[in-house]
Design a protein around this motif. Sequence first.
Motif, PDB file in Angstrom:
ATOM      1  N   LEU A  16      -3.597  -8.849 -10.692  1.00 47.33           N
ATOM      2  CA  LEU A  16      -2.601  -7.815 -10.430  1.00 47.33           C
ATOM      3  C   LEU A  16      -1.328  -7.984 -11.265  1.00 47.33           C
ATOM      4  O   LEU A  16      -0.774  -6.999 -11.744  1.00 47.33           O
ATOM      5  CB  LEU A  16      -2.252  -7.773  -8.939  1.00 47.33           C
ATOM      6  CG  LEU A  16      -1.384  -6.604  -8.508  1.00 47.33           C
ATOM      7  CD1 LEU A  16      -2.052  -5.276  -8.847  1.00 47.33           C
ATOM      8  CD2 LEU A  16      -1.111  -6.674  -7.027  1.00 47.33           C
ATOM      9  N   ASP A  17      -0.874  -9.206 -11.485  1.00 46.46           N
ATOM     10  CA  ASP A  17       0.347  -9.394 -12.267  1.00 46.46           C
ATOM     11  C   ASP A  17       0.202  -8.841 -13.682  1.00 46.46           C
ATOM     12  O   ASP A  17       1.123  -8.208 -14.194  1.00 46.46           O
ATOM     13  CB  ASP A  17       0.763 -10.864 -12.311  1.00 46.46           C
ATOM     14  CG  ASP A  17       1.419 -11.315 -11.022  1.00 46.46           C
ATOM     15  OD1 ASP A  17       2.140 -10.502 -10.405  1.00 46.46           O
ATOM     16  OD2 ASP A  17       1.216 -12.475 -10.625  1.00 46.46           O
ATOM     17  N   SER A  18      -0.946  -9.061 -14.305  1.00 48.81           N
ATOM     18  CA  SER A  18      -1.134  -8.522 -15.655  1.00 48.81           C
ATOM     19  C   SER A  18      -1.217  -6.998 -15.626  1.00 48.81           C
ATOM     20  O   SER A  18      -0.727  -6.327 -16.537  1.00 48.81           O
ATOM     21  CB  SER A  18      -2.362  -9.130 -16.329  1.00 48.81           C
ATOM     22  OG  SER A  18      -3.533  -8.820 -15.622  1.00 48.81           O
ATOM     23  N   ALA A  19      -1.792  -6.432 -14.573  1.00 51.19           N
ATOM     24  CA  ALA A  19      -1.848  -4.973 -14.439  1.00 51.19           C
ATOM     25  C   ALA A  19      -0.446  -4.394 -14.239  1.00 51.19           C
ATOM     26  O   ALA A  19      -0.104  -3.372 -14.838  1.00 51.19           O
ATOM     27  CB  ALA A  19      -2.752  -4.587 -13.268  1.00 51.19           C
ATOM     28  N   GLU A  24       4.403  -1.673 -16.335  1.00 55.57           N
ATOM     29  CA  GLU A  24       5.836  -1.754 -16.644  1.00 55.57           C
ATOM     30  C   GLU A  24       6.087  -1.473 -18.125  1.00 55.57           C
ATOM     31  O   GLU A  24       7.015  -0.745 -18.481  1.00 55.57           O
ATOM     32  CB  GLU A  24       6.385  -3.136 -16.268  1.00 55.57           C
ATOM     33  CG  GLU A  24       6.492  -3.349 -14.783  1.00 55.57           C
ATOM     34  CD  GLU A  24       6.812  -4.786 -14.400  1.00 55.57           C
ATOM     35  OE1 GLU A  24       7.325  -4.976 -13.279  1.00 55.57           O
ATOM     36  OE2 GLU A  24       6.534  -5.724 -15.185  1.00 55.57           O
ATOM     37  N   GLN A  25       5.255  -2.047 -18.990  1.00 50.20           N
ATOM     38  CA  GLN A  25       5.421  -1.831 -20.431  1.00 50.20           C
ATOM     39  C   GLN A  25       5.204  -0.374 -20.804  1.00 50.20           C
ATOM     40  O   GLN A  25       6.007   0.215 -21.516  1.00 50.20           O
ATOM     41  CB  GLN A  25       4.459  -2.725 -21.217  1.00 50.20           C
ATOM     42  CG  GLN A  25       4.835  -4.171 -21.197  1.00 50.20           C
ATOM     43  CD  GLN A  25       3.794  -5.039 -21.891  1.00 50.20           C
ATOM     44  OE1 GLN A  25       2.706  -4.592 -22.230  1.00 50.20           O
ATOM     45  NE2 GLN A  25       4.137  -6.304 -22.081  1.00 50.20           N
ATOM     46  N   ARG A  44      -2.094   5.271 -10.475  1.00 45.15           N
ATOM     47  CA  ARG A  44      -2.357   3.884 -10.878  1.00 45.15           C
ATOM     48  C   ARG A  44      -1.493   2.920 -10.081  1.00 45.15           C
ATOM     49  O   ARG A  44      -1.963   1.874  -9.631  1.00 45.15           O
ATOM     50  CB  ARG A  44      -2.064   3.700 -12.376  1.00 45.15           C
ATOM     51  CG  ARG A  44      -3.001   4.397 -13.324  1.00 45.15           C
ATOM     52  CD  ARG A  44      -4.233   3.590 -13.658  1.00 45.15           C
ATOM     53  NE  ARG A  44      -3.965   2.239 -14.094  1.00 45.15           N
ATOM     54  CZ  ARG A  44      -3.868   1.837 -15.359  1.00 45.15           C
ATOM     55  NH1 ARG A  44      -4.014   2.701 -16.333  1.00 45.15           N
ATOM     56  NH2 ARG A  44      -3.640   0.573 -15.640  1.00 45.15           N
ATOM     57  N   VAL A  45      -0.222   3.256  -9.894  1.00 45.49           N
ATOM     58  CA  VAL A  45       0.687   2.379  -9.150  1.00 45.49           C
ATOM     59  C   VAL A  45       0.278   2.335  -7.677  1.00 45.49           C
ATOM     60  O   VAL A  45       0.238   1.262  -7.074  1.00 45.49           O
ATOM     61  CB  VAL A  45       2.153   2.822  -9.322  1.00 45.49           C
ATOM     62  CG1 VAL A  45       3.076   2.005  -8.426  1.00 45.49           C
ATOM     63  CG2 VAL A  45       2.582   2.706 -10.784  1.00 45.49           C
ATOM     64  N   GLN A  58       5.319  -8.598  -5.952  1.00 51.15           N
ATOM     65  CA  GLN A  58       4.459  -7.592  -6.578  1.00 51.15           C
ATOM     66  C   GLN A  58       4.739  -6.225  -5.972  1.00 51.15           C
ATOM     67  O   GLN A  58       4.819  -5.217  -6.680  1.00 51.15           O
ATOM     68  CB  GLN A  58       2.981  -7.960  -6.398  1.00 51.15           C
ATOM     69  CG  GLN A  58       2.572  -9.196  -7.159  1.00 51.15           C
ATOM     70  CD  GLN A  58       1.196  -9.684  -6.775  1.00 51.15           C
ATOM     71  OE1 GLN A  58       0.794  -9.604  -5.606  1.00 51.15           O
ATOM     72  NE2 GLN A  58       0.458 -10.200  -7.749  1.00 51.15           N
ATOM     73  N   HIS A  59       4.891  -6.185  -4.666  1.00 49.73           N
ATOM     74  CA  HIS A  59       5.202  -4.942  -3.978  1.00 49.73           C
ATOM     75  C   HIS A  59       6.514  -4.354  -4.502  1.00 49.73           C
ATOM     76  O   HIS A  59       6.599  -3.158  -4.784  1.00 49.73           O
ATOM     77  CB  HIS A  59       5.279  -5.174  -2.468  1.00 49.73           C
ATOM     78  CG  HIS A  59       5.460  -3.926  -1.687  1.00 49.73           C
ATOM     79  ND1 HIS A  59       6.700  -3.436  -1.362  1.00 49.73           N
ATOM     80  CD2 HIS A  59       4.550  -3.044  -1.192  1.00 49.73           C
ATOM     81  CE1 HIS A  59       6.561  -2.309  -0.690  1.00 49.73           C
ATOM     82  NE2 HIS A  59       5.265  -2.050  -0.581  1.00 49.73           N
TER      83      HIS A  59
END
Length: 72
Positions: A16-19, A24-25, A44-45, A58-59
């Motif tokens: 999830l962090d990479s997603a 964000e990018q 997606r979000v 993450q939330h």
Amino acid sequence: MNNFGAVAHLYSVRHLDSAIEHLEQVLSLEGANSLFSKTYWRGRVVQALSTPGLAPCQHSRLQRLLERIAQS
């Protein structure tokens, strides 16, 4: 018919962090008005938000992305 609702949890906590970083990018560079619509990015979000075991940080990051989409 749309299969978007059929995949309840596309992400795993491990990835999830990479997603989130990818979202964000993309949303900071192109905004929600890129090739894809706001509806796509919001979906997606929201899909990421439905990941079981979501950490508070993450939330928060995902909530900020929803706000960014809403403001664009």
